[in-house]
Design a protein around this motif. Sequence first.
Motif, mmCIF file in Angstrom:
data_model
loop_
_atom_site.group_PDB
_atom_site.id
_atom_site.type_symbol
_atom_site.label_atom_id
_atom_site.label_comp_id
_atom_site.label_asym_id
_atom_site.label_seq_id
_atom_site.Cartn_x
_atom_site.Cartn_y
_atom_site.Cartn_z
ATOM 1 N N THR A 72 -11.004 17.433 7.874
ATOM 2 C CA THR A 72 -9.614 17.805 7.103
ATOM 3 C C THR A 72 -9.565 16.349 6.083
ATOM 4 O O THR A 72 -9.027 16.200 5.255
ATOM 5 N N GLY A 73 -10.515 15.242 6.613
ATOM 6 C CA GLY A 73 -10.301 13.992 5.615
ATOM 7 C C GLY A 73 -9.116 13.297 5.628
ATOM 8 O O GLY A 73 -8.519 12.960 6.935
ATOM 9 N N LEU A 74 -8.544 13.112 4.388
ATOM 10 C CA LEU A 74 -7.331 12.249 4.265
ATOM 11 C C LEU A 74 -6.011 13.461 4.728
ATOM 12 O O LEU A 74 -5.905 14.457 4.157
ATOM 13 N N ASN A 75 -5.260 12.872 5.699
ATOM 14 C CA ASN A 75 -4.178 13.420 6.379
ATOM 15 C C ASN A 75 -2.914 12.910 6.033
ATOM 16 O O ASN A 75 -1.909 13.626 5.855
ATOM 17 N N GLY A 76 -2.782 11.712 5.477
ATOM 18 C CA GLY A 76 -1.386 11.135 5.125
ATOM 19 C C GLY A 76 -1.510 9.912 4.652
ATOM 20 O O GLY A 76 -2.680 9.019 4.577
ATOM 21 N N ILE A 77 -0.671 9.446 3.555
ATOM 22 C CA ILE A 77 -0.546 8.095 2.969
ATOM 23 C C ILE A 77 0.835 7.479 3.193
ATOM 24 O O ILE A 77 2.104 8.246 3.125
ATOM 25 N N ARG A 78 0.932 6.245 3.710
ATOM 26 C CA ARG A 78 2.257 5.553 3.643
ATOM 27 C C ARG A 78 2.179 4.305 2.788
ATOM 28 O O ARG A 78 1.341 3.842 2.401
ATOM 29 N N LEU A 79 3.427 4.121 1.860
ATOM 30 C CA LEU A 79 3.872 3.266 1.443
ATOM 31 C C LEU A 79 4.511 2.036 1.973
ATOM 32 O O LEU A 79 5.310 2.430 2.794
ATOM 33 N N HIS A 80 4.254 0.872 1.798
ATOM 34 C CA HIS A 80 4.858 -0.347 2.653
ATOM 35 C C HIS A 80 5.689 -0.857 1.755
ATOM 36 O O HIS A 80 5.186 -1.520 0.807
ATOM 37 N N CYS A 81 7.047 -0.782 1.684
ATOM 38 C CA CYS A 81 7.631 -1.355 0.628
ATOM 39 C C CYS A 81 8.637 -2.683 1.209
ATOM 40 O O CYS A 81 9.024 -3.075 2.250
ATOM 41 N N THR A 82 8.227 -3.656 0.349
ATOM 42 C CA THR A 82 9.181 -4.814 0.422
ATOM 43 C C THR A 82 10.168 -5.493 -0.570
ATOM 44 O O THR A 82 10.182 -4.915 -1.590
ATOM 45 N N ARG A 83 10.673 -6.682 -0.356
ATOM 46 C CA ARG A 83 11.947 -6.927 -1.029
ATOM 47 C C ARG A 83 11.780 -8.248 -1.629
ATOM 48 O O ARG A 83 10.646 -9.079 -1.507
ATOM 49 N N GLY A 84 12.547 -8.915 -2.226
ATOM 50 C CA GLY A 84 12.548 -9.842 -2.996
ATOM 51 C C GLY A 84 11.382 -10.193 -4.003
ATOM 52 O O GLY A 84 11.250 -9.523 -5.051
ATOM 53 N N ASP A 85 10.491 -11.029 -3.721
ATOM 54 C CA ASP A 85 9.317 -11.359 -4.614
ATOM 55 C C ASP A 85 8.225 -10.481 -4.297
ATOM 56 O O ASP A 85 7.279 -10.550 -4.691
ATOM 57 N N ARG A 86 8.593 -9.221 -3.593
ATOM 58 C CA ARG A 86 7.600 -8.282 -3.165
ATOM 59 C C ARG A 86 6.153 -8.460 -2.575
ATOM 60 O O ARG A 86 5.393 -8.130 -2.510
ATOM 61 N N GLY A 87 6.610 -9.679 -1.694
ATOM 62 C CA GLY A 87 5.474 -10.312 -0.829
ATOM 63 C C GLY A 87 5.858 -10.402 0.502
ATOM 64 O O GLY A 87 4.995 -10.913 1.415
ATOM 65 N N ASP A 88 6.900 -10.072 0.964
ATOM 66 C CA ASP A 88 7.221 -10.385 2.401
ATOM 67 C C ASP A 88 7.050 -9.380 3.434
ATOM 68 O O ASP A 88 7.559 -8.196 3.485
ATOM 69 N N LYS A 89 5.884 -9.428 3.859
ATOM 70 C CA LYS A 89 5.119 -8.344 4.840
ATOM 71 C C LYS A 89 5.780 -8.274 6.079
ATOM 72 O O LYS A 89 5.304 -7.368 6.753
#
Length: 201
Positions: A72-89
């Motif tokens: 089946t190959g690719l089954n899912g994709i997640r986005l990781h969303c952050t706040r502020g300077d867009r870099g707080d992991k």
Amino acid sequence: MAGGKGLVVVVVLLLGALADGGGVQEYLAVIEVPNGGPWGVWAWQEMCPEGTYATGFSTKVEAYQGLVNDDTGLNGIRLHCTRGDRGDKHQDHTVESQSGMWGRWSEPTWCPPGGYLQRFSLRVEKIRGGMRDNMGATNIRFACSGGENLEGHGLSWGENGVWSPTCQKGLCGIQTKQELPRGALRDDTALNDVRFFCCRQ
């Protein structure tokens, strides 16, 4: 591709409900690519919390199953969303729409500090026909605001399509096209296509 949707940018101001009910995230446009697989239906959209942007992503991939088993190959994709300077992991919020049942999630892949995801390209295996095993989408790659390209942890089968249009202020939502499990001894493809929503601000 079936339906011949082509390359579409819908530039309208719409409202997307947050998956966690924490408010409303506004988005400005929808970006797509023309090479998505033909199977499945579009699932729900999921949006980053208001004031956050996608700065990284993860993929759910089923490893190669061998010559006689269904892939089946690719089954899912997640986005990781952050706040502020867009870099707080350390304070990321994950959104993913619908994902297939096979495979494992990768660790997040991040843009460099201060960067965020702006556009994408989907890797898709062509329809093979007959009784041969089809996989739909097999991998994805993103371009960051600083010009860096990030490759998903998918499979090598198929071809990368053209890059989508660019979300100047970043990606803030996702919607996947999934084929549901078809049952024993039938060919499954899982994730076939994806579209993303451009942040308004």
